[in-house]
Design a protein around this motif. Structure first.
Motif, PDB file in Angstrom:
ATOM      1  N   ASP A 255       3.109  -4.685   0.609  1.00  0.00           N
ATOM      2  CA  ASP A 255       4.737  -5.088  -0.255  1.00  0.00           C
ATOM      3  C   ASP A 255       5.339  -7.107   0.403  1.00  0.00           C
ATOM      4  O   ASP A 255       4.874  -7.869  -0.589  1.00  0.00           O
ATOM      5  CB  ASP A 255       5.543  -4.734   0.058  1.00  0.00           C
ATOM      6  CG  ASP A 255       5.511  -3.672  -0.633  1.00  0.00           C
ATOM      7  OD1 ASP A 255       5.199  -3.126  -1.297  1.00  0.00           O
ATOM      8  OD2 ASP A 255       6.138  -2.348  -0.621  1.00  0.00           O
ATOM      9  N   TYR A 256       5.058  -6.798   1.478  1.00  0.00           N
ATOM     10  CA  TYR A 256       5.512  -8.695   2.829  1.00  0.00           C
ATOM     11  C   TYR A 256       4.375  -8.927   3.259  1.00  0.00           C
ATOM     12  O   TYR A 256       3.633  -8.220   4.073  1.00  0.00           O
ATOM     13  CB  TYR A 256       6.241  -8.789   2.852  1.00  0.00           C
ATOM     14  CG  TYR A 256       7.405  -8.392   2.008  1.00  0.00           C
ATOM     15  CD1 TYR A 256       7.992  -9.180   1.602  1.00  0.00           C
ATOM     16  CD2 TYR A 256       8.043  -6.717   2.032  1.00  0.00           C
ATOM     17  CE1 TYR A 256       8.746  -8.982   0.943  1.00  0.00           C
ATOM     18  CE2 TYR A 256       9.077  -6.926   0.832  1.00  0.00           C
ATOM     19  CZ  TYR A 256       9.760  -7.641   0.179  1.00  0.00           C
ATOM     20  OH  TYR A 256      10.439  -7.557  -0.287  1.00  0.00           O
ATOM     21  N   LEU A 257       3.589  -9.835   3.537  1.00  0.00           N
ATOM     22  CA  LEU A 257       2.913 -10.642   4.680  1.00  0.00           C
ATOM     23  C   LEU A 257       3.139 -11.626   5.082  1.00  0.00           C
ATOM     24  O   LEU A 257       4.464 -11.892   5.082  1.00  0.00           O
ATOM     25  CB  LEU A 257       1.931 -11.198   3.448  1.00  0.00           C
ATOM     26  CG  LEU A 257       1.156 -10.901   2.247  1.00  0.00           C
ATOM     27  CD1 LEU A 257       0.097 -10.760   1.511  1.00  0.00           C
ATOM     28  CD2 LEU A 257       0.017  -9.468   2.984  1.00  0.00           C
TER      29      LEU A 257
ATOM     30  N   GLU B 175      -6.035 -10.948  -0.864  1.00  0.00           N
ATOM     31  CA  GLU B 175      -6.112  -9.015  -0.540  1.00  0.00           C
ATOM     32  C   GLU B 175      -7.711  -8.816  -0.323  1.00  0.00           C
ATOM     33  O   GLU B 175      -7.236  -8.008   0.122  1.00  0.00           O
ATOM     34  CB  GLU B 175      -5.613  -9.336  -1.971  1.00  0.00           C
ATOM     35  CG  GLU B 175      -3.857  -8.629  -2.944  1.00  0.00           C
ATOM     36  CD  GLU B 175      -4.002  -8.625  -4.074  1.00  0.00           C
ATOM     37  OE1 GLU B 175      -3.276  -6.999  -4.365  1.00  0.00           O
ATOM     38  OE2 GLU B 175      -4.558  -8.333  -4.564  1.00  0.00           O
ATOM     39  N   ARG B 176      -8.093  -9.279  -0.867  1.00  0.00           N
ATOM     40  CA  ARG B 176      -9.675  -8.815  -0.313  1.00  0.00           C
ATOM     41  C   ARG B 176      -9.877  -9.239   0.847  1.00  0.00           C
ATOM     42  O   ARG B 176     -10.384  -8.340   1.221  1.00  0.00           O
ATOM     43  CB  ARG B 176     -10.903  -9.708  -1.324  1.00  0.00           C
ATOM     44  CG  ARG B 176     -12.603  -9.359  -1.555  1.00  0.00           C
ATOM     45  CD  ARG B 176     -12.997 -10.112  -1.881  1.00  0.00           C
ATOM     46  NE  ARG B 176     -12.426 -10.789  -3.825  1.00  0.00           N
ATOM     47  CZ  ARG B 176     -12.302 -11.326  -3.794  1.00  0.00           C
ATOM     48  NH1 ARG B 176     -12.728 -12.599  -3.645  1.00  0.00           N
ATOM     49  NH2 ARG B 176     -12.069 -11.549  -5.164  1.00  0.00           N
TER      50      ARG B 176
ATOM     51  N   ARG C 257       5.881 -16.692   8.281  1.00  0.00           N
ATOM     52  CA  ARG C 257       7.435 -16.146   7.830  1.00  0.00           C
ATOM     53  C   ARG C 257       6.812 -15.704   7.153  1.00  0.00           C
ATOM     54  O   ARG C 257       6.113 -14.863   6.659  1.00  0.00           O
ATOM     55  CB  ARG C 257       7.372 -17.699   7.071  1.00  0.00           C
ATOM     56  CG  ARG C 257       8.258 -18.967   7.676  1.00  0.00           C
ATOM     57  CD  ARG C 257       8.680 -19.856   6.568  1.00  0.00           C
ATOM     58  NE  ARG C 257       8.578 -19.721   5.098  1.00  0.00           N
ATOM     59  CZ  ARG C 257       8.438 -20.238   4.371  1.00  0.00           C
ATOM     60  NH1 ARG C 257       7.184 -21.712   4.079  1.00  0.00           N
ATOM     61  NH2 ARG C 257       8.664 -20.420   2.548  1.00  0.00           N
ATOM     62  N   ILE C 258       7.368 -14.096   6.435  1.00  0.00           N
ATOM     63  CA  ILE C 258       7.681 -12.948   5.913  1.00  0.00           C
ATOM     64  C   ILE C 258       7.581 -13.574   4.532  1.00  0.00           C
ATOM     65  O   ILE C 258       8.623 -14.145   3.951  1.00  0.00           O
ATOM     66  CB  ILE C 258       8.354 -12.193   6.064  1.00  0.00           C
ATOM     67  CG1 ILE C 258       8.277 -11.748   7.828  1.00  0.00           C
ATOM     68  CG2 ILE C 258       8.243 -10.639   5.107  1.00  0.00           C
ATOM     69  CD1 ILE C 258       7.184 -10.831   7.837  1.00  0.00           C
TER      70      ILE C 258
ATOM     71  N   ASP D 276      -1.022  -8.429   7.189  1.00  0.00           N
ATOM     72  CA  ASP D 276      -0.381  -7.365   5.688  1.00  0.00           C
ATOM     73  C   ASP D 276       0.741  -7.632   7.034  1.00  0.00           C
ATOM     74  O   ASP D 276       0.903  -6.422   8.035  1.00  0.00           O
ATOM     75  CB  ASP D 276      -1.213  -6.495   5.275  1.00  0.00           C
ATOM     76  CG  ASP D 276      -0.360  -5.315   4.781  1.00  0.00           C
ATOM     77  OD1 ASP D 276       1.146  -5.793   4.429  1.00  0.00           O
ATOM     78  OD2 ASP D 276      -1.087  -4.697   4.254  1.00  0.00           O
ATOM     79  N   THR D 277       2.551  -6.734   7.001  1.00  0.00           N
ATOM     80  CA  THR D 277       3.634  -5.923   7.164  1.00  0.00           C
ATOM     81  C   THR D 277       2.876  -5.066   7.249  1.00  0.00           C
ATOM     82  O   THR D 277       4.064  -4.292   8.194  1.00  0.00           O
ATOM     83  CB  THR D 277       4.911  -7.048   7.542  1.00  0.00           C
ATOM     84  OG1 THR D 277       4.942  -6.493   5.943  1.00  0.00           O
ATOM     85  CG2 THR D 277       4.534  -8.293   7.223  1.00  0.00           C
TER      86      THR D 277
END
Length: 64
Positions: free
Chosen positions: A2-4, A34-35, A15-16, A52-53
Motif C-alpha cells: 500500500d505504501y512505500l 513492484e517486481r 518519505r512515505i 515496502d512499509t
C-alpha cells in the motif's frame, strides 16, 4: 504494497508514498518497482532506495 518508503540518496530524506507517487518521483516504472521489491526486497537506483512499509506493519502487529 500500500505504501512505500522512498529515500533520496542525495539528501537521506525518506518519505512515505503510494506506488504511483513513487513511480512519478523516481521516474521508475511502477511495475519495475513492484517486481524489484518482490524479488529483492528493495528497489534501488542511483538516486533512490524504495522499500515496502508492509514488513514494518507486520512486526508491529506481532509485538502487540
Amino acid at each position: 504494497m500500500d505504501y512505500l518508503l522512498v529515500i533520496d540518496n542525495a539528501t537521506g530524506e525518506g518519505r512515505i508514498m503510494t506506488l504511483a507517487e513513487a513511480a512519478a518521483l523516481t521516474l521508475i516504472e511502477a511495475a519495475d518497482i513492484e517486481r524489484s521489491i518482490l524479488v529483492f526486497g528493495v528497489c534501488q537506483s542511483m538516486d533512490f532506495v524504495i522499500v515496502d512499509t508492509e514488513a514494518a506493519e507486520n512486526i508491529d502487529a506481532l509485538a502487540a
